[in-house]
Design a protein around this motif. Structure first.
Motif, PDB file in Angstrom:
ATOM      1  N   UNK A  20       4.902  -2.723 -13.237  1.00 22.99           N
ATOM      2  CA  UNK A  20       5.557  -2.382 -14.503  1.00 22.99           C
ATOM      3  C   UNK A  20       6.288  -3.593 -15.058  1.00 22.99           C
ATOM      4  N   UNK A  21       5.991  -3.933 -16.294  1.00 24.22           N
ATOM      5  CA  UNK A  21       6.652  -5.046 -16.971  1.00 24.22           C
ATOM      6  C   UNK A  21       7.490  -4.512 -18.124  1.00 24.22           C
ATOM      7  N   UNK A  22       8.651  -5.118 -18.308  1.00 23.89           N
ATOM      8  CA  UNK A  22       9.531  -4.765 -19.413  1.00 23.89           C
ATOM      9  C   UNK A  22      10.215  -6.052 -19.840  1.00 23.89           C
ATOM     10  N   UNK A  23       9.722  -6.654 -20.913  1.00 25.46           N
ATOM     11  CA  UNK A  23      10.206  -7.978 -21.288  1.00 25.46           C
ATOM     12  C   UNK A  23       9.854  -8.960 -20.180  1.00 25.46           C
ATOM     13  N   UNK A  24      10.847  -9.692 -19.717  1.00 25.02           N
ATOM     14  CA  UNK A  24      10.610 -10.667 -18.648  1.00 25.02           C
ATOM     15  C   UNK A  24      10.767 -10.049 -17.254  1.00 25.02           C
ATOM     16  N   UNK A  25      11.181  -8.791 -17.191  1.00 21.63           N
ATOM     17  CA  UNK A  25      11.438  -8.133 -15.907  1.00 21.63           C
ATOM     18  C   UNK A  25      10.181  -7.442 -15.377  1.00 21.63           C
ATOM     19  N   UNK A  26      10.023  -7.499 -14.050  1.00 27.17           N
ATOM     20  CA  UNK A  26       8.820  -6.935 -13.426  1.00 27.17           C
ATOM     21  C   UNK A  26       9.201  -6.086 -12.209  1.00 27.17           C
ATOM     22  N   UNK A  27       8.541  -4.932 -12.112  1.00 29.91           N
ATOM     23  CA  UNK A  27       8.812  -3.957 -11.056  1.00 29.91           C
ATOM     24  C   UNK A  27       7.485  -3.541 -10.428  1.00 29.91           C
ATOM     25  N   UNK A  28       7.480  -3.341  -9.116  1.00 29.67           N
ATOM     26  CA  UNK A  28       6.322  -2.748  -8.453  1.00 29.67           C
ATOM     27  C   UNK A  28       6.768  -1.500  -7.720  1.00 29.67           C
ATOM     28  N   UNK A  29       6.056  -0.399  -7.957  1.00 37.21           N
ATOM     29  CA  UNK A  29       6.309   0.847  -7.236  1.00 37.21           C
ATOM     30  C   UNK A  29       5.128   1.100  -6.316  1.00 37.21           C
ATOM     31  N   UNK A  30       5.369   0.965  -5.021  1.00 36.35           N
ATOM     32  CA  UNK A  30       4.333   1.145  -3.987  1.00 36.35           C
ATOM     33  C   UNK A  30       4.744   2.328  -3.134  1.00 36.35           C
ATOM     34  N   UNK A  31       4.112   3.456  -3.363  1.00 35.45           N
ATOM     35  CA  UNK A  31       4.562   4.708  -2.760  1.00 35.45           C
ATOM     36  C   UNK A  31       4.103   4.907  -1.324  1.00 35.45           C
ATOM     37  N   UNK A  32       2.974   4.346  -0.952  1.00 34.19           N
ATOM     38  CA  UNK A  32       2.416   4.587   0.376  1.00 34.19           C
ATOM     39  C   UNK A  32       2.516   3.351   1.264  1.00 34.19           C
ATOM     40  N   UNK A  33       2.620   3.591   2.559  1.00 35.46           N
ATOM     41  CA  UNK A  33       2.777   2.520   3.528  1.00 35.46           C
ATOM     42  C   UNK A  33       1.399   1.993   3.940  1.00 35.46           C
ATOM     43  N   UNK A  34       0.776   1.283   3.012  1.00 36.13           N
ATOM     44  CA  UNK A  34      -0.520   0.675   3.282  1.00 36.13           C
ATOM     45  C   UNK A  34      -0.794  -0.338   2.184  1.00 36.13           C
ATOM     46  N   UNK A  35      -1.923  -1.003   2.235  1.00 39.84           N
ATOM     47  CA  UNK A  35      -2.176  -2.088   1.291  1.00 39.84           C
ATOM     48  C   UNK A  35      -3.671  -2.352   1.174  1.00 39.84           C
ATOM     49  N   UNK A  36      -4.041  -2.953   0.064  1.00 39.03           N
ATOM     50  CA  UNK A  36      -5.368  -3.547  -0.116  1.00 39.03           C
ATOM     51  C   UNK A  36      -5.146  -5.050  -0.080  1.00 39.03           C
ATOM     52  N   UNK A  37      -5.757  -5.717   0.862  1.00 38.22           N
ATOM     53  CA  UNK A  37      -5.498  -7.140   1.041  1.00 38.22           C
ATOM     54  C   UNK A  37      -5.811  -7.925  -0.236  1.00 38.22           C
ATOM     55  N   UNK A  38      -4.831  -8.698  -0.695  1.00 42.23           N
ATOM     56  CA  UNK A  38      -5.003  -9.543  -1.868  1.00 42.23           C
ATOM     57  C   UNK A  38      -4.743  -8.856  -3.187  1.00 42.23           C
ATOM     58  N   UNK A  39      -4.543  -7.531  -3.180  1.00 40.57           N
ATOM     59  CA  UNK A  39      -4.387  -6.790  -4.439  1.00 40.57           C
ATOM     60  C   UNK A  39      -3.126  -7.179  -5.200  1.00 40.57           C
ATOM     61  N   UNK A  40      -2.112  -7.676  -4.500  1.00 36.33           N
ATOM     62  CA  UNK A  40      -0.830  -7.978  -5.141  1.00 36.33           C
ATOM     63  C   UNK A  40      -0.588  -9.479  -5.301  1.00 36.33           C
ATOM     64  N   UNK A  41      -1.623 -10.269  -5.110  1.00 35.80           N
ATOM     65  CA  UNK A  41      -1.456 -11.730  -5.141  1.00 35.80           C
ATOM     66  C   UNK A  41      -0.840 -12.245  -6.440  1.00 35.80           C
ATOM     67  N   UNK A  42      -1.115 -11.557  -7.549  1.00 38.24           N
ATOM     68  CA  UNK A  42      -0.600 -12.014  -8.845  1.00 38.24           C
ATOM     69  C   UNK A  42       0.592 -11.179  -9.315  1.00 38.24           C
ATOM     70  N   UNK A  43       1.076 -10.307  -8.454  1.00 41.00           N
ATOM     71  CA  UNK A  43       2.139  -9.366  -8.858  1.00 41.00           C
ATOM     72  C   UNK A  43       3.497  -9.828  -8.356  1.00 41.00           C
ATOM     73  N   UNK A  44       3.988 -10.928  -8.840  1.00 36.16           N
ATOM     74  CA  UNK A  44       5.343 -11.379  -8.493  1.00 36.16           C
ATOM     75  C   UNK A  44       6.339 -10.509  -9.256  1.00 36.16           C
ATOM     76  N   UNK A  45       7.348  -9.978  -8.542  1.00 39.19           N
ATOM     77  CA  UNK A  45       8.242  -8.986  -9.155  1.00 39.19           C
ATOM     78  C   UNK A  45       9.708  -9.305  -8.881  1.00 39.19           C
TER      79      UNK A  45
END
Length: 343
Positions: free
Chosen positions: A228-253
């Motif tokens: 989620x982006x709002x202006x210059x601010x960035x948020x990630x909501x990750x509800x489950x305890x798991x991951x897709x490898x590399x999926x968040x590489x560009x998601x600096x928050x």
């Protein structure tokens, strides 16, 4: 007259009593909270900001499990919105459905007055069950997978009030831009011989799900994260305890809402990889753990950690706090209805 064989087969009273006591003791332990919140008192803000939201700021309210309200003073967006929280007994042995009065009471108490969108991370009951009713009572639009939309249809929600989201395609809601990212559900587990693993032959809810239904009728239908982006601010909501490898590489928050349910129950290599692929990859300044509370208890009472039956809150938090301390990431916990300004 009793023979020797029948005497041998007769249960020994002392053994039977001890056995029953052992069963009762184990059951009592299993249904206790898996941690003590007072150990983490310094991580709770113990205040809720009720002043008007300054322009450009984002306020969040935690509503248990993975239900997170974001508000910039003009627009509100919500994840999941699971408010009814039926008891463990009812969930295990009966059919369940939304409780309209409970849902409305949470809407009122949380001051959900400008809600425009509800994003559902997956279609298990503790995420999606109340979402259609919240949408009805607030006139917000429901966004989710095809399974989530079938829950909406079964609850009588108008098709025009729902939209199937497409991973990777940004959605503009007021000044919020939400990008849905594909993820994975927390690894499967077993309780009393039953598993929550998705049946590969039936991975989705394929027709309108008309409540009341069994909790197991709410099929996962894919799991998703929300960037989620709002202006210059960035948020990630990750509800489950798991991951897709590399999926968040560009998601600096700036802020990461991180599901920690059952983290410490996973093998050490999984824990390390999970932390690397979430916290170390997104580099948040603030981490807020979610999906740590016992969602069989109502929101009207203070939240407690998940039950020992299926989690270990104490070990989950110790792991997160140790790793984030090394990486200089602030950690904050929120009680139910607790509100803070993120930026």
């Amino acid at each position: 007259m009793l023979n020797k064989t029948s005497l041998l087969k007769k249960p020994k009273p002392l053994f039977s009593i001890l056995y029953c006591l052992l069963i009762l003791f184990c059951s009592h332990c299993a249904f206790r909270p898996s941690g003590t919140l007072s150990h983490y008192d310094s991580y709770f803000p113990h205040e809720s900001n009720t002043n008007p939201i300054p322009k450009g700021k984002i306020r969040t309210t935690f509503l248990g499990t993975t239900s997170i309200l974001l508000d910039d003073g003009e627009t509100q967006i919500l994840t999941d919105g699971f408010f009814s929280r039926p008891s463990l007994w009812k969930t295990a042995f009966s059919k369940i459905e939304s409780n309209p009065s409970t849902v409305q009471s949470v809407i009122d108490k949380a001051k959900i007055e400008r809600l425009k969108a509800i994003f559902v991370c997956h279609s298990h009951y503790d995420h999606v069950m109340d979402a259609p009713l919240v949408a009805k009572q607030t006139q917000a639009k429901l966004f989710g997978s095809s399974s989530t939309l079938n829950v909406g249809l079964g609850a009588g929600l108008n098709q025009k009030q729902m939209e199937k989201f497409q991973p990777g395609k940004p959605i503009q809601i007021g000044k919020f831009t939400i990008t849905v990212l594909e993820s994975k559900h927390t690894p499967p587990f077993r309780i009393f011989g039953k598993t929550n693993a998705t049946d590969p032959n039936h991975p989705n809810i394929e027709s309108p799900l008309i409540p009341p239904v069994k909790a197991t009728d709410y099929i996962e239908g894919g799991t998703f994260d929300f960037f989620i982006q709002h202006g210059k601010n960035k948020i990630l909501i990750k509800s489950s305890t798991n991951f897709v490898e590399g999926a968040l590489d560009k998601a600096k928050v700036d802020v990461l809402f991180l599901g920690i349910a059952q983290l410490s129950l996973q093998p050490i290599p999984f824990q390390e990889k999970f932390y690397e692929q979430t916290v170390q990859t997104t580099k948040p300044k603030l981490l807020i753990p979610i999906h740590w509370d016992n969602f069989f208890k109502p929101l009207s009472v203070p939240l407690e950690p998940n039950l020992q039956l299926g989690d270990d809150f104490e070990s989950n938090m110790k792991y997160i706090l140790k790793r984030t301390q090394d990486d200089k990431v602030e950690v904050q916990l929120l009680q139910g209805f607790e509100t803070i300004d993120l930026f």
